[in-house]
Design an enzyme around this catalytic site. Sequence first.
Site, PDB file in Angstrom:
ATOM      1  N   HIS A   1       0.831  -1.204   0.000  1.00 57.43           N
ATOM      2  CA  HIS A   1       0.000   0.000   0.000  1.00 57.43           C
ATOM      3  C   HIS A   1       0.866   1.255   0.000  1.00 57.43           C
ATOM      4  O   HIS A   1       1.863   1.329   0.724  1.00 57.43           O
ATOM      5  CB  HIS A   1      -0.907   0.007   1.243  1.00 57.43           C
ATOM      6  CG  HIS A   1      -1.621   1.302   1.477  1.00 57.43           C
ATOM      7  ND1 HIS A   1      -1.435   2.074   2.611  1.00 57.43           N
ATOM      8  CD2 HIS A   1      -2.520   1.980   0.717  1.00 57.43           C
ATOM      9  CE1 HIS A   1      -2.191   3.153   2.547  1.00 57.43           C
ATOM     10  NE2 HIS A   1      -2.858   3.120   1.413  1.00 57.43           N
ATOM     11  N   SER A   2       0.503   2.242  -0.813  1.00 53.53           N
ATOM     12  CA  SER A   2       1.079   3.580  -0.768  1.00 53.53           C
ATOM     13  C   SER A   2       2.599   3.552  -0.929  1.00 53.53           C
ATOM     14  O   SER A   2       3.111   3.052  -1.917  1.00 53.53           O
ATOM     15  CB  SER A   2       0.649   4.265   0.544  1.00 53.53           C
ATOM     16  OG  SER A   2       0.944   5.639   0.547  1.00 53.53           O
ATOM     17  N   ARG A   3       3.339   4.068   0.042  1.00 49.11           N
ATOM     18  CA  ARG A   3       4.802   4.046  -0.062  1.00 49.11           C
ATOM     19  C   ARG A   3       5.305   2.611  -0.130  1.00 49.11           C
ATOM     20  O   ARG A   3       6.317   2.322  -0.785  1.00 49.11           O
ATOM     21  CB  ARG A   3       5.434   4.780   1.120  1.00 49.11           C
ATOM     22  CG  ARG A   3       6.964   4.895   1.041  1.00 49.11           C
ATOM     23  CD  ARG A   3       7.486   5.811   2.138  1.00 49.11           C
ATOM     24  NE  ARG A   3       8.931   5.992   2.070  1.00 49.11           N
ATOM     25  CZ  ARG A   3       9.815   5.218   2.712  1.00 49.11           C
ATOM     26  NH1 ARG A   3       9.384   4.217   3.457  1.00 49.11           N
ATOM     27  NH2 ARG A   3      11.118   5.464   2.610  1.00 49.11           N
TER      28      ARG A   3
END
Length: 297
Positions: free
Chosen positions: A111-113
């Site tokens: 997820h995300s970073r």
Amino acid sequence: MSALSSQITPDFTPPREVVLDVQGNAIAARQWGNPAGVPVLALHGWLDNCASFDAMAPFLHSLNVVAIDLAGHGQSYHRHKDANYTIWTEIEDVMATADALGWEKFSMLAHSRGAVIGTIAAATFPERVRRLALIDGLVPPPTTDEEAPETLRKGIEQRARYRDRKSRVFESIDVAVNARKNGLFKLSDDAARALVERGIRPCEGGFTWSNDPQLMAASVAKLNEPQVRAFLARATMPIRLALGKEGIQGMLERIRPLAEQVPSIELREFAGGHHLHMEGSGEEIAHWFEPFLRGEG
């Protein structure tokens, strides 16, 4: 949703708490699902922790999901004060974590970073990564060559600023939950509580974040557009990318055109914000990812 996916029922068996020795450092993790299943390493986003996957993991019980606290997050080790929290050092930890688990080949859920880390890691070591299941993240926003001096300056100045910074103290867990749910990315009470309970520690006066304050410092170097595209070109394994319709402002507009140029990427939009996998769309995303990560889609 396929007929097979619709038959997947959640397994609410509590996860197994794991601590891995990764090059002499402690990486804390939660292991979900079937230990004999397809190995999947789960990577959370910036300032989150492995509880990010608590809502999804019960629907992935045919898989061997190990969700880690990245360095400086949750219950994992903090880097030395003269070290950096960059995607490069995170990738070293990711590959060393897979080695510690005895996984020569594995897939990633991120997820995300964590998704950025996963993509760059997979492009760097494509022979080891089977599949990528990504949530609201793919590659870092590219910088220009002209921005490099200011990027370096900003990173150095912020590292000095945050090196000895003291974290905020909360008088109770409920106060910390309220702060987290109203932070940069708005969260439901349940999602904020899951992250907070994993991401705080007792201190004088109450509780404080367990995250390393140095995580707040900007990177001292970033990828330019040709470098971003070079990494994407090497990520030839099958990729599924779930994007939140109400996610980070500009994410859909930035990521969709880029992803649509990569034949290996299948993209789908889901209802929700940046943490859509922790809230209303978690089950739906899990049903999309689970057969894919098993190698069936």
